[in-house]
Design an enzyme around this catalytic site. Structure first.
Site, mmCIF file in Angstrom:
data_model
loop_
_atom_site.group_PDB
_atom_site.id
_atom_site.type_symbol
_atom_site.label_atom_id
_atom_site.label_comp_id
_atom_site.label_asym_id
_atom_site.label_seq_id
_atom_site.Cartn_x
_atom_site.Cartn_y
_atom_site.Cartn_z
ATOM 1 C CB ALA A 76 6.285 -3.092 5.732
ATOM 2 C CD GLN A 78 3.785 -5.721 -1.582
ATOM 3 O OE1 GLN A 78 2.650 -5.270 -1.780
ATOM 4 N NE2 GLN A 78 4.663 -5.862 -2.556
ATOM 5 C CB SER A 79 3.217 0.203 3.368
ATOM 6 O OG SER A 79 2.350 1.195 3.854
ATOM 7 C CG ASN A 80 -2.344 -2.612 2.543
ATOM 8 O OD1 ASN A 80 -2.347 -3.061 1.403
ATOM 9 N ND2 ASN A 80 -2.247 -3.388 3.614
ATOM 10 C CB ALA A 82 3.220 3.231 1.268
#
Ligand SMILES: Cc1ncc(COP(=O)(O)O)c(C=O)c1O
Length: 339
Positions: A76, A78-80, A82
Site C-alpha cells: 500500500a 504507506q507500506s512499512n 516498502a
C-alpha cells in the site's frame, strides 16, 4: 542453545538484534491485568525500524545468493515493508523498485508524499504510486523493463511474507524464549498485529521448532487481524506459510489449525483506517510509557490487547508479551486523527 535449523539459514545482518524486551510497569498497574511486556521490534534499526527488517535479513541474503541485481516489491502507499526494503537495499547496495497501490481511502493531502513515501524516496528507491486497478499493469511493465535492461530482479511478495521472510520471526521466537527465561517469567501469551501472515507464521513455526529442540513450551500466539475483511483468508495464509517454513527447514513439527489464533474484532472500517480505540490506545501508551505506536498496525493491535484485558480475556495469565512491530513512520499522514 544452538538451533541449527535457524542459524544455518543464510542471513544478512541488517537489524539491531536481539531487540529489547521491556516491562510496561506503569501501564500494567493502570490496567490491573497481567504484567505487560513490550518486544521492541520497532527498534530493529533500519530507517525507523519495524518487523520487516527481520524478514529482509533472510530475503536479501536469498537475493544475493541468487545473484539478483535489483529488488522489486509492492505494498500500500504507506507500506512499512516498502520503506524497510528501500533502506535494506541502500545498506546492501542494491537498486530498489517499489510499486505502491492507493488502496486506503484515507484523505490526507500528503498521503502520497509524506510518511513512509518520503523515506522511500530519501532512501533512493524508484517509487511508483498507482491506482489499485493499475497495479497489475504497473508491476508487469516494471518487470518487463528490468528484463529488457538485462537485470535479474528478486521479487519480494507483499509484506515480505514468503517462507524465506518468515524465517525472521523464527529468530524472534528464539529471542523471546531466551529473554523470558532470563527475565524469569513464563512465556504463555504473545500478541501482535497480523496482516500478510509472515510474522505470525514465523513465530508459530519458530516456537514449534524450539519445542522440538527441548527449549520450553510454545506460547499462545494471538494475531490481531488488521487487514482482511474475510476472516477465512488470514488463518489459511498463516497455516500454509507455517507448513512451508517447517518443510523448508526440515522440521518434524506441525502446528494445529486451532493454534492459529486470529482475532477479527478490531479491524473497524478496514485496513489503514484507525478506529477510535486505535487512537485512544496510541495516546495511552504514549502517555503512560513514552512509546509511540502506529495507526494502521501496532496501534490497532494494542487497542485489541487493552480491550481484551478489560474484558477479562487474560484472566489467570500472569504475563503477556506485545510485539511492537513498528510503523510509526506513517504517523505524519495520520495527524488529523489526533486533533
Ligand atoms: C508495523 C507493522 N506491523 C505489523 C505488520 C504485520 O506483519 P505481517 O505482514 O507479517 O503480518 C506490518 C506489515 O505490514 C507492519 O508494517
Amino acid at each position: 542453545m544452538n538451533h541449527a535449523w535457524i542459524s544455518d539459514a543464510p542471513r544478512l545482518e541488517l537489524g539491531f538484534l536481539p531487540t529489547p524486551l521491556v516491562p510496561l510497569e506503569r501501564l500494567s498497574a493502570r490496567l490491573g491485568g497481567p504484567r505487560l511486556w513490550l518486544k521492541r521490534d520497532d527498534c530493529t534499526g533500519l530507517a525507523t525500524g519495524g518487523n520487516k527488517t527481520r524478514k529482509l535479513e533472510y530475503l536479501l541474503a536469498d537475493a544475493i545468493r541468487q545473484q539478483a541485481d535489483a529488488i522489486v516489491t509492492f505494498g500500500a502507499v504507506q507500506s512499512n515493508h516498502a520503506r524497510q526494503t528501500a533502506a535494506a537495499c541502500a545498506a546492501a547496495g542494491l537498486p530498489c523498485h517499489l510499486v505502491l497501490a492507493r488502496k486506503v481511502p484515507w484523505p490526507h493531502p500528503h498521503y502520497d508524499t509524506s510518511g513512509n513515501v518520503l523515506l522511500d524516496r530519501l532512501l533512493g528507491a524508484d517509487v511508483q504510486v498507482v491506482a489499485p486497478d493499475a497495479f497489475a499493469d504497473a508491476r508487469a511493465a516494471l518487470l518487463d523493463r528490468l528484463e529488457r535492461d538485462g537485470r535479474l530482479p528478486y521479487v519480494i511478495p507483499v509484506g515480505g511474507s514468503s517462507h524465506v521472510g518468515a524465517m525472521g520471526y523464527t529468530r524472534c521466537a528464539m529471542e523471546l524464549m531466551e529473554q523470558s527465561r532470563a527475565l524469569e517469567f513464563a512465556l504463555t501469551d504473545v500478541v501482535h498485529a497480523s496482516s500478510s501472515a509472515g510474522t505470525q507464521a514465523g513465530l508459530l513455526a519458530g516456537f514449534a521448532g524450539l519445542v522440538l529442540d527441548g527449549d520450553g513450551t510454545a506460547p499462545r500466539v494471538h494475531g490481531i487481524n488488521v487487514s482482511e475483511v474475510d476472516p477465512t483468508v488470514l488463518p489459511k495464509d498463516v497455516q500454509r506459510l507455517v507448513g512451508e517454513v517447517i518443510a523448508e527447514r526440515g522440521l518434524d513439527a506441525a502446528v494445529a489449525a486451532e493454534d492459529v489464533r486470529l482475532d477479527d474484532r478490531y479491524l473497524g472500517d478496514g485496513y489503514g483506517l484507525p478506529t477510535e480505540a486505535t487512537v485512544a490506545a496510541i495516546r495511552l501508551l504514549a502517555g503512560t510509557e513514552g512509546v509511540l505506536l502506529d495507526p494502521v498496525y501496532s496501534g490497532k493491535a494494542f487497542a485489541a490487547l487493552v480491550d481484551r484485558i478489560e474484558r477479562g480475556e487474560f484472566a489467570g495469565v500472569d504475563d503477556v508479551v506485545f510485539i511492537h512491530t513498528g510503523g510509526t513512520a506513517s504517523l505524519a499522514v495520520y495527524d488529523t486523527a489526533f486533533i
